[in-house]
Design an enzyme around this catalytic site. Structure first.
Site, PDB file in Angstrom:
ATOM      1  CE  LYS A 279      -3.936  -1.747   2.708  1.00 34.26           C
ATOM      2  NZ  LYS A 279      -5.005  -1.523   1.725  1.00 34.26           N
ATOM      3  NE  ARG A 353     -11.071  -9.471  -2.053  1.00 30.81           N
ATOM      4  CZ  ARG A 353     -11.375  -8.526  -2.938  1.00 30.81           C
ATOM      5  NH1 ARG A 353     -11.704  -8.853  -4.167  1.00 30.81           N
ATOM      6  NH2 ARG A 353     -11.339  -7.255  -2.598  1.00 30.81           N
TER       7      ARG A 353
HETATM    8  N1  BES Z   1      -8.088  -3.675   4.393  1.00 28.02           N
HETATM    9  C1  BES Z   1      -8.256  -3.231   3.064  1.00 28.02           C
HETATM   10  C2  BES Z   1      -9.542  -2.434   2.852  1.00 28.02           C
HETATM   11  C3  BES Z   1      -9.637  -1.126   3.582  1.00 28.02           C
HETATM   12  C4  BES Z   1      -9.260   0.047   2.967  1.00 28.02           C
HETATM   13  C5  BES Z   1     -10.136  -1.068   4.854  1.00 28.02           C
HETATM   14  C6  BES Z   1      -9.388   1.254   3.636  1.00 28.02           C
HETATM   15  C7  BES Z   1     -10.252   0.129   5.513  1.00 28.02           C
HETATM   16  C8  BES Z   1      -9.880   1.294   4.908  1.00 28.02           C
HETATM   17  C9  BES Z   1      -8.308  -4.421   2.107  1.00 28.02           C
HETATM   18  O1  BES Z   1      -7.550  -5.508   2.476  1.00 28.02           O
HETATM   19  C10 BES Z   1      -7.786  -3.932   0.803  1.00 28.02           C
HETATM   20  O2  BES Z   1      -6.671  -3.523   0.748  1.00 28.02           O
HETATM   21  N2  BES Z   1      -8.631  -3.959  -0.219  1.00 28.02           N
HETATM   22  C11 BES Z   1      -8.268  -3.497  -1.507  1.00 28.02           C
HETATM   23  C12 BES Z   1      -8.826  -4.450  -2.517  1.00 28.02           C
HETATM   24  C13 BES Z   1      -8.286  -4.225  -3.905  1.00 28.02           C
HETATM   25  C14 BES Z   1      -6.840  -4.617  -3.961  1.00 28.02           C
HETATM   26  C15 BES Z   1      -9.102  -5.064  -4.857  1.00 28.02           C
HETATM   27  C16 BES Z   1      -8.836  -2.104  -1.695  1.00 28.02           C
HETATM   28  O3  BES Z   1      -9.958  -1.840  -1.242  1.00 28.02           O
HETATM   29  O4  BES Z   1      -8.140  -1.261  -2.261  1.00 28.02           O
HETATM   30 ZN    ZN Z   2      -5.511  -5.374   1.867  1.00 22.39          ZN
END
Ligand code: BES
Ligand code: ZN
Ligand code: ZN
Length: 503
Positions: A279, A353
Site C-alpha cells: 500500500k 477475502r
Molecule cells: N483492508 C483493506 C480495505 C480497507 C481500505 C479497509 C481502507 C479500511 C480502509 C483491504 O484488504 C484492501 O486492501 N482492499 C483493496 C482491494 C483491492 C486490492 C481489490 C482495496 O480496497 O483497495
Molecule cells: Zn488489503
C-alpha cells in the site's frame, strides 16, 4: 461507573447532575416542561423564550440551580433531541451519550438521565445505558498527558412509574452491551505490534474463561491439515503465525430438535501493509484496524456469553498479518482453498477475502447453517456509502432484511448492495477457478462475489464495515476512532432469533 435505575421521580434523586431530553419547539407551559419550569423557578420558560433552548438535536444547555430546595440535583443539562415523532431508541442512546460525555467534561461525579421516551422499560433502560457506556470510551490509552482524567462514578436511569424488574434487567443488559462494544473498540484501537494474531487468540481465551465460552484455536499446522491454503498464503510473508479462533456459545437449554447454527465470521488482519502489492504510505497506520471484523465477532460473543440467549452461536475469527518478505505470496501465485477451489492471487492486498474463504468453509464444517461475515474488506465501500451506512450483501434476502431491521432497532444503518450472478464474471481466472480481484468496477460487490463462492449451501450475508468501523471525527456522544459498529446489531439478531425459536 456504578449503574442504577429508579422508577421514582427525578426530583428526589441524590445526584449532582440531571440530564433531561427536550423536544424541538417544546413549550414551557405544558406537560413535563411545565413541571420542570415550576421546580426550577421559571428558568425553562426563560431559556425557551430567549430561543437559547429550541430542542434541536444535540443542542445542550447547562446550568446550576443555586439555592433551590425543590430538587436535590444542583446541576441541570438540557439535551435537545429533535422532533418528538422521530424520537426512538437510536436518539435516546445518543442523548444519553451526549449527556454523559458533556457532564464528564463538567466534572460531574453522579448523573441521572431522564430520556422521556415512553415504552418498554427494559428496552429503553438498555439503550440509555448502552449509549452512556459507549460515550465514555476514549482511544487515548497510550497518552501520558492531556488525558481525560475525570470520571463519572454513578449513573442513574430514571423512568418514573416504570416496572422495576424490566428497568433493572434493561440496565444490566445495557451495561453488558456497552462494555462489549467498548471491548471491540479497544481491540481495534491497539497498534499492530501489540495486537498480533497470537494476542487476538489470547484475548479470546480471556473472554472464554471469564464469561464461559468454548474456545478452540487452530495453529498453522492444523490449518495445513485442514487444507486452508487460502488463509495460509496470507500469513506466509509474516513472522507472526496465523491463528484461527473458534468461540462457541451453547445455551443450557437449547430448543429440542433444531440443527440451526448461527455463525459470525470476522476478518482479523492485525496489520494490512498490502503484502507484496504494498500500500502507499499515507494513512497506512490505520491498517491496524483491519482486524475490526474479528474484534466485532469477539465483542458480540463476549456479550452473548453474559446475555445467555436460548440459541447456540459460533464465532470464527481468522487472524493474520499481511506483510511483504522473501517468503510472501506473490501476485500470480495460485493457492488451493479448503473447499478445493483454486485461487489466482492477482493482488496480495485483497487478502481479507482470502482468509475469510477458509474461515467460512470451516464454519460450515462446524455445522453453521446461517453465516454472517464482517470485514473491513474494501476501500470502495467508503466511496459508495461513506461513513454512514454499512454495506450488506448476501444470498438470502430474508437474512439481509433481518440484518437491516435489527440494525434499525440497534441504531446502526445498513444498506444493501446487489449481488447478481453477472458480477461473478469479473473474478473468473484464466489459469485457476477464480482470482482474488475483479478489476476497478464495483469493488465491494466483486469482493462479496468472491466470498459467495465459499458460502454455498448456507444462508449467508456479508457486512463490509471498512467505511463505518473507524470515525475520523468526534461527535458529542462519541469519540473519534474505533466505533464498534455492528456489535449491537449482531446482538439484536441473536435476540430476535432466540425469541422466534422460543415461539
Ligand atoms: N483492508 C483493506 C480495505 C480497507 C481500505 C479497509 C481502507 C479500511 C480502509 C483491504 O484488504 C484492501 O486492501 N482492499 C483493496 C482491494 C483491492 C486490492 C481489490 C482495496 O480496497 O483497495
Ligand atoms: Zn488489503
Ligand atoms: Zn485488509
Amino acid at each position: 461507573m456504578r449503574i442504577e435505575s429508579t422508577n421514582g421521580s427525578y426530583r428526589d434523586l441524590e445526584v449532582q447532575a440531571l440530564a433531561i431530553a427536550v423536544f424541538k419547539d417544546e413549550k414551557a407551559d405544558d406537560g413535563f416542561l411545565k413541571d420542570l419550569d415550576a421546580i426550577t423557578g421559571g428558568v425553562i420558560k426563560s431559556l425557551i423564550d430567549s430561543e437559547e433552548l429550541q430542542g434541536k438535536e444535540a443542542e445542550t444547555v447547562y446550568l446550576h440551580l443555586v439555592g433551590n430546595d425543590q430538587i436535590k440535583a444542583q446541576r441541570l443539562l438540557l439535551v435537545g433531541v429533535g422532533e418528538r415523532a422521530d424520537y426512538t431508541t437510536t436518539e435516546v442512546s445518543q442523548m444519553a451519550g451526549t449527556a454523559l460525555r458533556g457532564l464528564r467534561a463538567k466534572n460531574a461525579k453522579s448523573v441521572a438521565i431522564v430520556s422521556r421516551l415512553e415504552g418498554n422499560p427494559e428496552e429503553i433502560a438498555s439503550v440509555v445505558v448502552e449509549g452512556a457506556v459507549m460515550s465514555l470510551y476514549d482511544p487515548d490509552k497510550y497518552r501520558t498527558s492531556d488525558k481525560e482524567e475525570r470520571q463519572i462514578e454513578k449513573l442513574v436511569v430514571v423512568m418514573d412509574g416504570a416496572d422495576e424488574t424490566g428497568l433493572k434487567r434493561g440496565t444490566e443488559r445495557g451495561r453488558i452491551i456497552g462494555e462489549s462494544v467498548n471491548f471491540t473498540r479497544d481491540l481495534a484501537n491497539e497498534p499492530g505490534a501489540y495486537m498480533t494474531p497470537t494476542n487476538m487468540a489470547e484475548r479470546a481465551r480471556e473472554i472464554a474463561t471469564e464469561f464461559g465460552l468454548n474456545l478452540d484455536v487452530l495453529d498453522e499446522a492444523r490449518m495445513e491439515q485442514e487444507g486452508m491454503g487460502s488463509l495460509l498464503c496470507v500469513s506466509r510473508g509474516s513472522d507472526e503465525p496465523a491463528q484461527l479462533i473458534i468461540l462457541k456459545y451453547t445455551p443450557s437449554s437449547a430448543a429440542e430438535g433444531s440443527d440451526d447454527l448461527l455463525a459470525f465470521v470476522g476478518k482479523g488482519i492485525t496489520f494490512d501493509s498490502g503484502g507484496i502489492s504494498l500500500k502507499p504510505g499515507e494513512n497506512m497506520e490505520l491498517m491496524k484496524y483491519d482486524m475490526t471484523g474479528g474484534a466485532t465477532v469477539m465483542g458480540a460473543m463476549r456479550a452473548i456469553a453474559q446475555l445467555k440467549p436460548a440459541i447456540p452461536v459460533l464465532g470464527v475469527v481468522p487472524c493474520s498479518e499481511n506483510l511483504p518478505s522473501g517468503k510472501a505470496t506473490k501476485p500470480g501465485d495460485v493457492v488451493r482453498a479448503m473447499t478445493g477451489k483454486t485461487i489466482e492471487v492477482i493482488n496480495t492486498d485483497a487478502e481479507g477475502r482470502l482468509i475469510l474463504a477458509d474461515a467460512i468453509a470451516y464454519a460450515k464444517k462446524l455445522g453453521a447453517t446461517t453465516i454472517i461475515d464482517m470485514a473491513t474488506l474494501t476501500g470502495a465501500v467508503s466511496i459508495a456509502l461513506g461513513d454512514i451506512n454499512t454495506a450488506v450483501l448476501g444470498t438470502d434476502q430474508e437474512l439481509v432484511d433481518e440484518i437491516i431491521t435489527a440494525g434499525k432497532e440497534a441504531g446502526e444503518k445498513f444498506w444493501q448492495l446487489p449481488l447478481d450472478k453477472e458480477y461473478t464474471k469479473q473474478i473468473k481466472s484464466d489459469i485457476a477457478d477464480i482470482k482474488n480481484v475483479g478489476g476497478r468496477k464495483a469493488g465491494t460487490i466483486t469482493a462479496a462475489a468472491f466470498l459467495k463462492e465459499f458460502a454455498e449451501g448456507v444462508s449467508w450475508a456479508h457486512l463490509d464495515i471498512a467505511g463505518t468501523a473507524w470515525a475520523d471525527d468526534a461527535k458529542p456522544f462519541r469519540a473519534k476512532g474505533p466505533t464498534g459498529i455492528a456489535v449491537r446489531t449482531l446482538l439484536r439478531i441473536v435476540a430476535r432469533a432466540a425469541q422466534k425459536c422460543q415461539g
